[in-house]
Design a protein around this motif. Structure first.
Motif, PDB file in Angstrom:
ATOM      1  N   VAL A  47       0.872  -1.175   0.000  1.00  0.00           N
ATOM      2  CA  VAL A  47       0.000   0.000   0.000  1.00  0.00           C
ATOM      3  C   VAL A  47       0.911   1.228   0.000  1.00  0.00           C
ATOM      4  O   VAL A  47       1.624   1.472   0.976  1.00  0.00           O
ATOM      5  CB  VAL A  47      -0.940   0.001   1.219  1.00  0.00           C
ATOM      6  N   PRO A  48       0.924   1.976  -1.112  1.00  0.00           N
ATOM      7  CA  PRO A  48       1.836   3.118  -1.234  1.00  0.00           C
ATOM      8  C   PRO A  48       1.554   4.215  -0.206  1.00  0.00           C
ATOM      9  O   PRO A  48       0.396   4.479   0.130  1.00  0.00           O
ATOM     10  CB  PRO A  48       1.584   3.644  -2.645  1.00  0.00           C
ATOM     11  N   ASP A  49       2.634   4.815   0.274  1.00  0.00           N
ATOM     12  CA  ASP A  49       2.586   5.983   1.170  1.00  0.00           C
ATOM     13  C   ASP A  49       1.955   5.717   2.526  1.00  0.00           C
ATOM     14  O   ASP A  49       1.731   6.650   3.285  1.00  0.00           O
ATOM     15  CB  ASP A  49       1.865   7.164   0.492  1.00  0.00           C
ATOM     16  N   ALA A  50       1.647   4.469   2.855  1.00  0.00           N
ATOM     17  CA  ALA A  50       1.010   4.149   4.129  1.00  0.00           C
ATOM     18  C   ALA A  50       2.057   3.811   5.181  1.00  0.00           C
ATOM     19  O   ALA A  50       3.123   3.291   4.875  1.00  0.00           O
ATOM     20  CB  ALA A  50       0.050   2.971   3.956  1.00  0.00           C
ATOM     21  N   HIS A  53       0.185   1.403  10.570  1.00  0.00           N
ATOM     22  CA  HIS A  53      -1.226   1.079  10.819  1.00  0.00           C
ATOM     23  C   HIS A  53      -2.127   1.479   9.660  1.00  0.00           C
ATOM     24  O   HIS A  53      -3.346   1.479   9.805  1.00  0.00           O
ATOM     25  CB  HIS A  53      -1.697   1.716  12.131  1.00  0.00           C
ATOM     26  N   PHE A  54      -1.541   1.849   8.522  1.00  0.00           N
ATOM     27  CA  PHE A  54      -2.269   2.195   7.303  1.00  0.00           C
ATOM     28  C   PHE A  54      -3.190   3.401   7.495  1.00  0.00           C
ATOM     29  O   PHE A  54      -4.114   3.598   6.711  1.00  0.00           O
ATOM     30  CB  PHE A  54      -3.086   0.992   6.782  1.00  0.00           C
ATOM     31  N   GLY A  55      -2.962   4.205   8.537  1.00  0.00           N
ATOM     32  CA  GLY A  55      -3.811   5.368   8.828  1.00  0.00           C
ATOM     33  C   GLY A  55      -3.910   6.321   7.639  1.00  0.00           C
ATOM     34  O   GLY A  55      -2.909   6.695   7.042  1.00  0.00           O
ATOM     35  N   GLY A  56      -5.137   6.696   7.290  1.00  0.00           N
ATOM     36  CA  GLY A  56      -5.368   7.583   6.156  1.00  0.00           C
ATOM     37  C   GLY A  56      -5.338   6.866   4.823  1.00  0.00           C
ATOM     38  O   GLY A  56      -5.556   7.477   3.784  1.00  0.00           O
ATOM     39  N   HIS A  57      -5.069   5.575   4.845  1.00  0.00           N
ATOM     40  CA  HIS A  57      -4.990   4.783   3.612  1.00  0.00           C
ATOM     41  C   HIS A  57      -5.888   3.550   3.709  1.00  0.00           C
ATOM     42  O   HIS A  57      -5.605   2.512   3.107  1.00  0.00           O
ATOM     43  CB  HIS A  57      -3.538   4.363   3.348  1.00  0.00           C
ATOM     44  N   GLU A  58      -6.981   3.705   4.440  1.00  0.00           N
ATOM     45  CA  GLU A  58      -7.878   2.576   4.666  1.00  0.00           C
ATOM     46  C   GLU A  58      -8.496   2.059   3.368  1.00  0.00           C
ATOM     47  O   GLU A  58      -8.664   0.854   3.204  1.00  0.00           O
ATOM     48  CB  GLU A  58      -8.973   2.961   5.670  1.00  0.00           C
ATOM     49  N   GLU A  59      -8.835   2.960   2.449  1.00  0.00           N
ATOM     50  CA  GLU A  59      -9.437   2.521   1.187  1.00  0.00           C
ATOM     51  C   GLU A  59      -8.434   1.727   0.354  1.00  0.00           C
ATOM     52  O   GLU A  59      -8.778   0.705  -0.234  1.00  0.00           O
ATOM     53  CB  GLU A  59      -9.977   3.708   0.385  1.00  0.00           C
ATOM     54  N   GLU A  60      -7.181   2.181   0.325  1.00  0.00           N
ATOM     55  CA  GLU A  60      -6.147   1.442  -0.399  1.00  0.00           C
ATOM     56  C   GLU A  60      -5.898   0.078   0.248  1.00  0.00           C
ATOM     57  O   GLU A  60      -5.703  -0.923  -0.443  1.00  0.00           O
ATOM     58  CB  GLU A  60      -4.840   2.232  -0.454  1.00  0.00           C
ATOM     59  N   LEU A  61      -5.924   0.055   1.583  1.00  0.00           N
ATOM     60  CA  LEU A  61      -5.768  -1.211   2.308  1.00  0.00           C
ATOM     61  C   LEU A  61      -6.930  -2.147   1.984  1.00  0.00           C
ATOM     62  O   LEU A  61      -6.728  -3.335   1.713  1.00  0.00           O
ATOM     63  CB  LEU A  61      -5.693  -0.960   3.812  1.00  0.00           C
ATOM     64  N   ARG A  62      -8.142  -1.605   1.981  1.00  0.00           N
ATOM     65  CA  ARG A  62      -9.328  -2.407   1.655  1.00  0.00           C
ATOM     66  C   ARG A  62      -9.200  -3.012   0.261  1.00  0.00           C
ATOM     67  O   ARG A  62      -9.460  -4.199   0.057  1.00  0.00           O
ATOM     68  CB  ARG A  62     -10.570  -1.529   1.753  1.00  0.00           C
ATOM     69  N   ARG A  63      -8.782  -2.198  -0.711  1.00  0.00           N
ATOM     70  CA  ARG A  63      -8.601  -2.710  -2.078  1.00  0.00           C
ATOM     71  C   ARG A  63      -7.538  -3.800  -2.126  1.00  0.00           C
ATOM     72  O   ARG A  63      -7.720  -4.822  -2.791  1.00  0.00           O
ATOM     73  CB  ARG A  63      -8.231  -1.571  -3.032  1.00  0.00           C
TER      74      ARG A  63
END
Length: 86
Positions: A47-50, A53-63
């Protein structure tokens, strides 16, 4: 407390496909090194730029998770061999 080695656990899982998830800015994640050493079928999703805890990148993590689950469903583990009936 129960402590185990992820690397050791992966050794015994070499016959199963494994999905590794990694946040590109996470400097503590062992996912890239574990994926590199894993001998079985694998996919490393980054997940780029995360951060950790993937904070702020939840949609990218979900994908990444949904894509990874779809990949896992196509890369099934080998089925156990059945003995012929006597």
């Amino acid at each position: 407390s129960h402590v185990f080695s992820v690397a050791d656990a992966l050794e015994s899982a070499a016959s199963f496909p494994v999905l590794f998830l990694h946040a590109s800015e996470d400097k503590t994640s062992a996912a890239p090194a574990l994926a590199e050493r894993f001998r079985g079928v694998k996919k490393l999703s980054v997940v780029p730029d995360a951060g950790h805890h993937f904070g702020g990148h939840e949609e990218e993590l979900r994908r990444a998770l949904l894509d990874g689950i779809a990949w896992l469903s196509r890369e099934r583990a080998p089925q156990p061999r059945r003995s012929p009936a006597p």
